[in-house]
Design an enzyme around this catalytic site. Structure first.
Site, PDB file in Angstrom:
ATOM      1  N   MET A  28       0.985  -1.427   0.115  1.00 59.62           N
ATOM      2  CA  MET A  28      -0.044   0.007  -0.089  1.00 59.62           C
ATOM      3  C   MET A  28       0.815   1.264   0.087  1.00 59.62           C
ATOM      4  SD  MET A  28      -3.350  -0.917   1.996  1.00 59.62           S
ATOM      5  CE  MET A  28      -2.944  -0.645   3.785  1.00 59.62           C
ATOM      6  N   HIS A  35       9.578  -3.686   3.321  1.00 57.16           N
ATOM      7  CA  HIS A  35       8.909  -3.692   2.108  1.00 57.16           C
ATOM      8  C   HIS A  35      10.360  -3.847   1.332  1.00 57.16           C
ATOM      9  CE1 HIS A  35       5.912  -1.008   3.566  1.00 57.16           C
ATOM     10  NE2 HIS A  35       5.088  -1.927   3.213  1.00 57.16           N
ATOM     11  N   ASP A 151       3.059  -9.630   9.275  1.00 56.25           N
ATOM     12  CA  ASP A 151       1.526  -9.810   8.938  1.00 56.25           C
ATOM     13  C   ASP A 151       1.233 -11.201   8.989  1.00 56.25           C
ATOM     14  OD1 ASP A 151       0.907  -6.960   9.255  1.00 56.25           O
ATOM     15  OD2 ASP A 151       1.646  -6.793   7.187  1.00 56.25           O
ATOM     16  N   LEU A 185      10.185  -3.658  12.172  1.00 53.93           N
ATOM     17  CA  LEU A 185       9.863  -2.578  11.458  1.00 53.93           C
ATOM     18  C   LEU A 185       8.385  -2.063  10.950  1.00 53.93           C
ATOM     19  CD1 LEU A 185      12.758  -1.873   8.878  1.00 53.93           C
ATOM     20  CD2 LEU A 185      12.512  -1.081  11.284  1.00 53.93           C
ATOM     21  N   SER A 186       8.104  -1.122  11.438  1.00 57.79           N
ATOM     22  CA  SER A 186       6.450  -0.714  10.907  1.00 57.79           C
ATOM     23  C   SER A 186       6.432   0.688  10.715  1.00 57.79           C
ATOM     24  CB  SER A 186       5.636  -1.092  12.252  1.00 57.79           C
ATOM     25  OG  SER A 186       4.259  -0.426  12.218  1.00 57.79           O
ATOM     26  N   ARG A 188       4.365   2.437  11.911  1.00 60.36           N
ATOM     27  CA  ARG A 188       3.840   3.058  12.980  1.00 60.36           C
ATOM     28  C   ARG A 188       4.963   3.315  13.840  1.00 60.36           C
ATOM     29  NH1 ARG A 188      -0.903  -1.033  13.585  1.00 60.36           N
ATOM     30  NH2 ARG A 188      -2.572  -0.125  12.285  1.00 60.36           N
TER      31      ARG A 188
HETATM   32  O1  PAF Z   1      -0.106  -5.792   3.496  1.00 59.93           O
HETATM   33  C1  PAF Z   1      -0.743  -5.015   2.863  1.00 59.93           C
HETATM   34  O2  PAF Z   1       0.129  -3.914   2.593  1.00 59.93           O
HETATM   35  C2  PAF Z   1      -1.996  -4.845   2.285  1.00 59.93           C
HETATM   36  O3  PAF Z   1      -2.802  -5.743   3.070  1.00 59.93           O
HETATM   37  C3  PAF Z   1      -2.127  -5.680   1.084  1.00 59.93           C
HETATM   38  C4  PAF Z   1      -1.447  -7.161   0.895  1.00 59.93           C
HETATM   39  C5  PAF Z   1      -0.961  -4.884   0.045  1.00 59.93           C
HETATM   40  C6  PAF Z   1      -3.401  -5.809   0.371  1.00 59.93           C
HETATM   41  O4  PAF Z   1      -3.769  -4.303   0.135  1.00 59.93           O
END
Ligand code: PAF
Length: 277
Positions: A28, A35, A151, A185-186, A188
């Protein structure tokens, strides 16, 4: 690196990259090192890597932060470029939801997995996640899709969808990325001032204590949960439970099918952490 905004552009991109393996990282945006490690993995292990950046409205509840969710698109694009991603897919809402949000076939994840833990405070959240992830999978047809272990509930529910719907996609779980003091890491974490940051470090301490117990072959869930809870003293703990990969609470750790899930609040900041055994 190509920036793709429409489904036609995506189709053309795929046509030009036929028969290549595709590594896919759905995000997102507001990208951080967690990421980037997923993207690194996708770049290293596939012919091409596609990152999606889409703040998905259907996974946010009415009182959640969809409108103010950080949108740092230009910075995200630069970061994706620096990791060697081949393309970024950044559709507008009406590209992914052309019939509106309330008028389409939707997926319902199993209640036992989706209405527990994060699902108790985020009603319909995982249904919204599956909706968008399935659309993205169908559009991108990745060989491998990369998700963070941080997650954990999301990852396990997505794995279940892939399995139940016979999707020909490998879900690759990627390890939690931690800062120098071991805090997961987050996005937030930026809301933590120095006092609350110190408090937040109780969470990785709890995780480490649990790991040492399991390494010493102490596998009883109650002992692990109580020890972790003692480390979390002073934080408002939403949950601290040992579960199996179906997210069911279990009496004893079974290696290869168990995890400890923690969600705790430090002041107003809610943090998640976990470890997989
Ligand atoms: O983990 C996330 O950033 C979101 O839940 C995802 C997997 C991109 C779906 O919108």
């Amino acid at each position: 690196m190509q920036i793709i905004k429409t489904i036609d552009e995506l189709k053309a991109f795929k046509e030009n990259n036929k028969s290549k393996t595709i590594g896919f990282v759905p995000t997102m945006g507001a990208l951080h090192s967690g990421h980037l490690s997923l993207i690194d993995n996708a770049v290293s292990n596939n012919d091409i890597a596609i990152v999606s950046i889409f703040v998905n409205p259907t996974q946010f509840g009415e009182n959640e932060d969809f409108d103010i969710y950080p949108r740092t698109h230009q910075k995200d694009i630069e970061l994706c470029k620096s990791t060697g991603a081949s393309a970024v897919f950044m559709p507008e809402i009406d590209v992914l939801y052309p019939n509106g949000l309330d008028n389409e076939v939707i997926l319902t994840p199993p209640v036992d997995m989706a209405n527990v833990f994060e699902g108790t405070i985020r009603e319909n959240h995982f249904g919204g996640v599956l909706r968008v992830v399935l659309k993205l999978f169908n559009l991108i047809s990745p060989t491998n899709a990369y998700f963070g272990r941080k997650d954990a509930q999301q990852l396990l529910i997505i794995k279940k969808m892939v399995n139940d719907l016979f999707l020909d996609i490998n879900i690759i779980p990627c390890d939690i990325v931690r800062d120098k003091n071991n805090l997961a890491l987050s996005s937030r974490n930026i809301y933590l001032d120095s006092a609350s940051y110190e408090m937040a470090l109780k969470i990785p301490n709890a995780i480490n204590k649990a790991i040492s117990l399991v390494s010493a072959n102490i596998l009883e869930s109650k002992i692990i949960e109580n020890t972790a809870m003692a480390c979390l003293n002073g934080l408002e703990v939403d949950y601290c439970n040992v579960v199996d990969f179906n997210l069911k609470k279990i009496r004893e750790i079974k290696k290869g099918d168990s995890l400890l899930l923690i969600a705790a609040r430090v002041g107003k900041v809610r943090l998640l952490d976990n470890c997989w055994f």
